[in-house]
Design an enzyme around this catalytic site. Structure first.
Site, PDB file in Angstrom:
ATOM      1  N   ASN A  97       0.939  -1.239   0.025  1.00 24.52           N
ATOM      2  CA  ASN A  97      -0.004   0.112  -0.144  1.00 24.52           C
ATOM      3  C   ASN A  97       0.754   1.261  -0.034  1.00 24.52           C
ATOM      4  O   ASN A  97       2.223   1.381   0.464  1.00 24.52           O
ATOM      5  CB  ASN A  97      -0.757   0.105   1.168  1.00 24.52           C
ATOM      6  CG  ASN A  97      -1.998  -0.925   1.201  1.00 24.52           C
ATOM      7  OD1 ASN A  97      -1.966  -1.996   1.661  1.00 24.52           O
ATOM      8  ND2 ASN A  97      -3.211  -0.833   0.433  1.00 24.52           N
ATOM      9  N   ARG A 124      -8.146  -4.525 -13.377  1.00 28.28           N
ATOM     10  CA  ARG A 124      -8.676  -4.739 -11.933  1.00 28.28           C
ATOM     11  C   ARG A 124     -10.090  -5.376 -12.111  1.00 28.28           C
ATOM     12  O   ARG A 124     -10.761  -4.891 -13.209  1.00 28.28           O
ATOM     13  CB  ARG A 124      -8.842  -3.437 -11.456  1.00 28.28           C
ATOM     14  CG  ARG A 124      -9.792  -3.102 -10.222  1.00 28.28           C
ATOM     15  CD  ARG A 124      -9.429  -3.964  -9.075  1.00 28.28           C
ATOM     16  NE  ARG A 124     -10.561  -3.963  -8.169  1.00 28.28           N
ATOM     17  CZ  ARG A 124     -10.780  -3.253  -6.999  1.00 28.28           C
ATOM     18  NH1 ARG A 124     -10.000  -1.993  -7.020  1.00 28.28           N
ATOM     19  NH2 ARG A 124     -11.727  -3.315  -6.335  1.00 28.28           N
ATOM     20  N   ARG A 133      -6.808  -7.878  -5.628  1.00 28.83           N
ATOM     21  CA  ARG A 133      -7.015  -7.027  -6.600  1.00 28.83           C
ATOM     22  C   ARG A 133      -5.521  -6.714  -7.241  1.00 28.83           C
ATOM     23  O   ARG A 133      -4.592  -6.660  -6.365  1.00 28.83           O
ATOM     24  CB  ARG A 133      -7.869  -5.747  -6.463  1.00 28.83           C
ATOM     25  CG  ARG A 133      -7.154  -5.022  -5.137  1.00 28.83           C
ATOM     26  CD  ARG A 133      -8.182  -4.225  -4.347  1.00 28.83           C
ATOM     27  NE  ARG A 133      -8.901  -5.175  -3.536  1.00 28.83           N
ATOM     28  CZ  ARG A 133      -9.475  -4.912  -2.601  1.00 28.83           C
ATOM     29  NH1 ARG A 133      -9.736  -3.617  -2.194  1.00 28.83           N
ATOM     30  NH2 ARG A 133      -9.966  -5.737  -1.519  1.00 28.83           N
ATOM     31  N   ASP A 136      -5.875  -1.082  -6.707  1.00 27.33           N
ATOM     32  CA  ASP A 136      -7.070  -0.615  -6.200  1.00 27.33           C
ATOM     33  C   ASP A 136      -6.494   0.904  -5.793  1.00 27.33           C
ATOM     34  O   ASP A 136      -5.554   1.151  -5.107  1.00 27.33           O
ATOM     35  CB  ASP A 136      -7.284  -1.245  -4.620  1.00 27.33           C
ATOM     36  CG  ASP A 136      -8.605  -0.708  -4.157  1.00 27.33           C
ATOM     37  OD1 ASP A 136      -9.399  -0.301  -4.775  1.00 27.33           O
ATOM     38  OD2 ASP A 136      -8.556  -0.703  -2.824  1.00 27.33           O
ATOM     39  N   ASP A 138      -8.020   4.460  -4.273  1.00 26.22           N
ATOM     40  CA  ASP A 138      -9.414   5.445  -3.688  1.00 26.22           C
ATOM     41  C   ASP A 138      -8.996   6.559  -3.545  1.00 26.22           C
ATOM     42  O   ASP A 138      -7.924   7.053  -3.195  1.00 26.22           O
ATOM     43  CB  ASP A 138      -9.552   4.707  -2.571  1.00 26.22           C
ATOM     44  CG  ASP A 138     -10.039   3.339  -2.530  1.00 26.22           C
ATOM     45  OD1 ASP A 138     -11.106   3.001  -3.293  1.00 26.22           O
ATOM     46  OD2 ASP A 138      -9.604   2.518  -1.792  1.00 26.22           O
ATOM     47  N   LEU A 152     -19.522   7.600  -4.918  1.00 22.93           N
ATOM     48  CA  LEU A 152     -18.197   8.538  -4.585  1.00 22.93           C
ATOM     49  C   LEU A 152     -18.440   8.942  -2.908  1.00 22.93           C
ATOM     50  O   LEU A 152     -19.609   9.944  -2.810  1.00 22.93           O
ATOM     51  CB  LEU A 152     -18.027   9.440  -5.289  1.00 22.93           C
ATOM     52  CG  LEU A 152     -16.362  10.270  -5.089  1.00 22.93           C
ATOM     53  CD1 LEU A 152     -15.599   9.386  -5.106  1.00 22.93           C
ATOM     54  CD2 LEU A 152     -16.222  11.035  -6.282  1.00 22.93           C
ATOM     55  N   PHE A 164      -3.729   0.744   6.886  1.00 18.77           N
ATOM     56  CA  PHE A 164      -2.918   0.704   5.694  1.00 18.77           C
ATOM     57  C   PHE A 164      -3.031   1.724   4.949  1.00 18.77           C
ATOM     58  O   PHE A 164      -2.435   1.947   3.959  1.00 18.77           O
ATOM     59  CB  PHE A 164      -3.434  -0.515   5.110  1.00 18.77           C
ATOM     60  CG  PHE A 164      -4.571  -0.508   4.509  1.00 18.77           C
ATOM     61  CD1 PHE A 164      -5.156  -0.013   3.510  1.00 18.77           C
ATOM     62  CD2 PHE A 164      -5.896  -1.394   5.265  1.00 18.77           C
ATOM     63  CE1 PHE A 164      -6.424  -0.110   2.866  1.00 18.77           C
ATOM     64  CE2 PHE A 164      -6.854  -1.176   4.977  1.00 18.77           C
ATOM     65  CZ  PHE A 164      -7.510  -0.734   3.664  1.00 18.77           C
TER      66      PHE A 164
END
Length: 197
Positions: A97, A124, A133, A136, A138, A152, A164
């Site tokens: 991450n 993905r 995945r 990812d 975000d 959203l 994380f």
């Protein structure tokens, strides 16, 4: 397009308000003037990136490279990548991450489309909720915006409970204040670590 071009060409300009007046527009109603106004500016956003399939670091670097290549984004700080245990009930491999700071001319919805396109480029899929995945992405924060739509949520939902997300975010935006909780990222991370002891 003109306003975006100006902002891209002249980096010191942060915002452009643009109005076109059309006093003799071909409209079959009485009117004094017709005008169209557009306002564009650079917005600061923070994104989380993660992968737990295949070449994890390669996928994260691919995401950052695609942000660099997007003419509507300017990449700022990039956190260290950290290995973390998966979040949620699905058994799967550990994640790698990180977080990225960008400035963008995109609206939140446009940024979501751009993020989804980057995920799609990494093949993905969304077959299992919280499942493994390749990539990812975000949107964590977008300026100080608070937005809640069916597709959203800004700030990102439940990020205050996800180490994380908070750990790499604290590397690049530790003093950024969550606009809903009104605590800094560093304070949220410290509280979460204390709670998990």
């Amino acid at each position: 397009q003109t306003t975006r071009a100006l902002l891209k060409e002249f980096p010191k300009i942060r915002k452009v308000d643009f109005t076109i007046n059309k006093p003799n527009a071909p409209i079959k109603l009485p009117f004094g003037n017709v005008a169209v106004s557009v306002s564009r500016e650079w917005h600061k956003a923070y994104l989380s990136i993660g992968s737990n399939i295949g070449d994890k670091e390669g996928y994260l670097n691919q995401a950052v490279d695609m942000l660099y290549d997007d003419e509507n984004c300017k990449v700022g700080a990039i956190s260290k990548f950290i290995q973390t245990k998966p979040y949620g009930p699905v058994e799967q491999d550990d994640f790698l991450n990180g977080c990225v700071e960008i400035e963008t001319l995109y609206s939140p919805q446009e940024l979501l489309k751009a993020v989804n396109a980057i995920e799609a480029a990494a093949n993905r899929t969304r077959e299992i909720h919280w499942g493994p995945r390749t990539l990812d992405l975000d949107i964590l924060f977008y300026d100080d915006l608070i937005l809640d739509t069916p597709d959203l949520h800004i700030p990102h939902a439940d990020m205050a409970n996800r180490e994380f997300v908070l750990q790499p975010l604290s590397d690049i935006a530790g003093n950024f204040r969550h606009p809903v909780i009104n605590e800094t990222v560093n304070a949220l991370l410290a509280a979460l670590k204390k709670q998990s002891k």
